[in-house]
Write a protein that holds these residues in place. Structure first.
Motif, PDB file in Angstrom:
ATOM      1  N   ALA A  39       0.857  -1.185   0.000  1.00 24.48           N
ATOM      2  CA  ALA A  39       0.000   0.000   0.000  1.00 24.48           C
ATOM      3  C   ALA A  39       0.895   1.236   0.000  1.00 24.48           C
ATOM      4  N   LEU A  86      -3.568  -5.044  -1.644  1.00 19.87           N
ATOM      5  CA  LEU A  86      -2.498  -4.180  -1.169  1.00 19.87           C
ATOM      6  C   LEU A  86      -2.237  -4.511   0.295  1.00 19.87           C
ATOM      7  N   ASN A  88      -0.769  -3.394   3.865  1.00 23.19           N
ATOM      8  CA  ASN A  88      -0.393  -2.290   4.727  1.00 23.19           C
ATOM      9  C   ASN A  88      -0.005  -2.887   6.074  1.00 23.19           C
ATOM     10  N   VAL A 136      -5.911  -5.224   1.875  1.00 26.71           N
ATOM     11  CA  VAL A 136      -6.947  -4.392   1.275  1.00 26.71           C
ATOM     12  C   VAL A 136      -7.193  -4.859  -0.157  1.00 26.71           C
ATOM     13  N   ASP A 137      -8.466  -5.082  -0.496  1.00 21.18           N
ATOM     14  CA  ASP A 137      -8.815  -5.401  -1.872  1.00 21.18           C
ATOM     15  C   ASP A 137      -8.552  -4.154  -2.716  1.00 21.18           C
ATOM     16  N   ARG A 138      -7.664  -4.274  -3.706  1.00 27.95           N
ATOM     17  CA  ARG A 138      -7.275  -3.100  -4.488  1.00 27.95           C
ATOM     18  C   ARG A 138      -8.429  -2.546  -5.312  1.00 27.95           C
ATOM     19  N   SER A 140     -11.733  -2.589  -4.825  1.00 21.48           N
ATOM     20  CA  SER A 140     -12.756  -1.886  -4.048  1.00 21.48           C
ATOM     21  C   SER A 140     -12.170  -0.921  -3.024  1.00 21.48           C
ATOM     22  N   ASN A 141     -10.856  -1.016  -2.778  1.00 19.30           N
ATOM     23  CA  ASN A 141     -10.166  -0.235  -1.765  1.00 19.30           C
ATOM     24  C   ASN A 141     -10.769  -0.456  -0.374  1.00 19.30           C
ATOM     25  N   GLN A 142     -11.200  -1.687  -0.109  1.00 19.24           N
ATOM     26  CA  GLN A 142     -11.805  -2.041   1.170  1.00 19.24           C
ATOM     27  C   GLN A 142     -10.913  -3.025   1.927  1.00 19.24           C
TER      28      GLN A 142
END
Length: 182
Positions: A39, A86, A88, A136-138, A140-142
Motif C-alpha cells: 500500500a 495491497l 499495509n 486491502v482489496d485493491r 474496491s479499496n476495502q
C-alpha cells in the motif's frame, strides 16, 4: 501433587499457543487473490518513535511478509496497479506495568516472638509492541483482512535474533490468512 504439576504444565502450554488476533470480511472471495503489492502508506515507523521500530525492522517485516505470502500461500509480489490486494502494516509500542506482591505473615527475634506482617511490592515497566498487517482489496479499496500480534519487546538482541522474532511474529499473524471460510 502430580495433578497440580499437570495443571501448571497445561496452563503454560495454553499461554504459549495463543493465536494472533485477526478479523476478515466474510463476503470477500479470498480464492481470487493471487498477487499483492505494498500500500502507498505502508510504513512501520510512521507513528512511533521507539528506537526498535526503525528502517532495519521495516526491511525485516517486508521480507517476512513476502516470504509468507509467496512461499506458503503462493501469492506473487507485483506492482500496485496490477495487484489483487495491497498490504499495509504498522506498529505501535505501549508501556505495561508488572506488579509483584510478596507477603510474610509471622516472625521471631532473639528477645521476643510474635506475629508480624511484611508486604513487599515491586513494579517493573516494560514495552509491548504490536504489529498489525492489513490486506486491502485493491479494486474496491476495502479492508478485507486484518491480523495483529503483540509481545514484549526485548532489548539487546542480535540482528539474527530480531530477524527470527519478526519472521515468527509475521508467520503467526498470517496463519489465518486466507481465512478458512465455511
Amino acid at each position: 501433587m502430580k495433578n497440580i504439576l499437570i495443571i501448571a504444565a497445561l496452563a503454560l502450554l495454553t499461554a504459549c499457543t495463543q493465536t494472533a488476533d485477526w478479523d476478515y470480511d466474510k463476503s470477500a472471495d479470498f480464492a481470487n487473490y493471487k498477487t499483492f503489492a505494498w500500500a502507498e502508506n505502508a510504513d512501520l515507523t510512521k507513528d512511533t518513535n521507539n528506537y526498535q521500530i526503525n528502517a532495519l525492522m521495516e526491511k525485516r517485516v517486508r521480507s517476512a511478509i513476502i516470504s509468507e505470502l509467496s512461499q506458503k500461500m503462493g501469492m506473487r509480489l507485483t506492482d500496485p496497479a496490477n495487484a489483487d490486494v495491497l498490504i499495509n502494516y504498522h506498529a505501535s509500542v505501549d508501556k505495561e506495568l508488572d506488579v509483584s506482591n510478596f507477603s510474610i505473615g509471622y516472625g521471631a527475634r532473639w528477645s521476643s516472638w510474635g506475629m508480624g506482617y511484611h508486604n513487599d511490592i515491586t513494579t517493573r515497566e516494560y514495552e509491548v509492541g504490536t504489529l498489525v498487517i492489513d490486506i486491502v482489496d485493491r479494486a474496491s479499496n476495502q479492508l478485507v483482512w486484518r491480523g495483529a500480534e503483540d509481545g514484549r519487546l526485548r532489548k539487546n538482541q542480535s540482528p539474527e535474533q530480531r530477524e527470527r522474532s519478526v519472521k515468527k511474529t509475521v508467520a503467526k499473524i498470517l496463519t489465518n490468512f486466507p481465512p478458512h471460510q465455511q
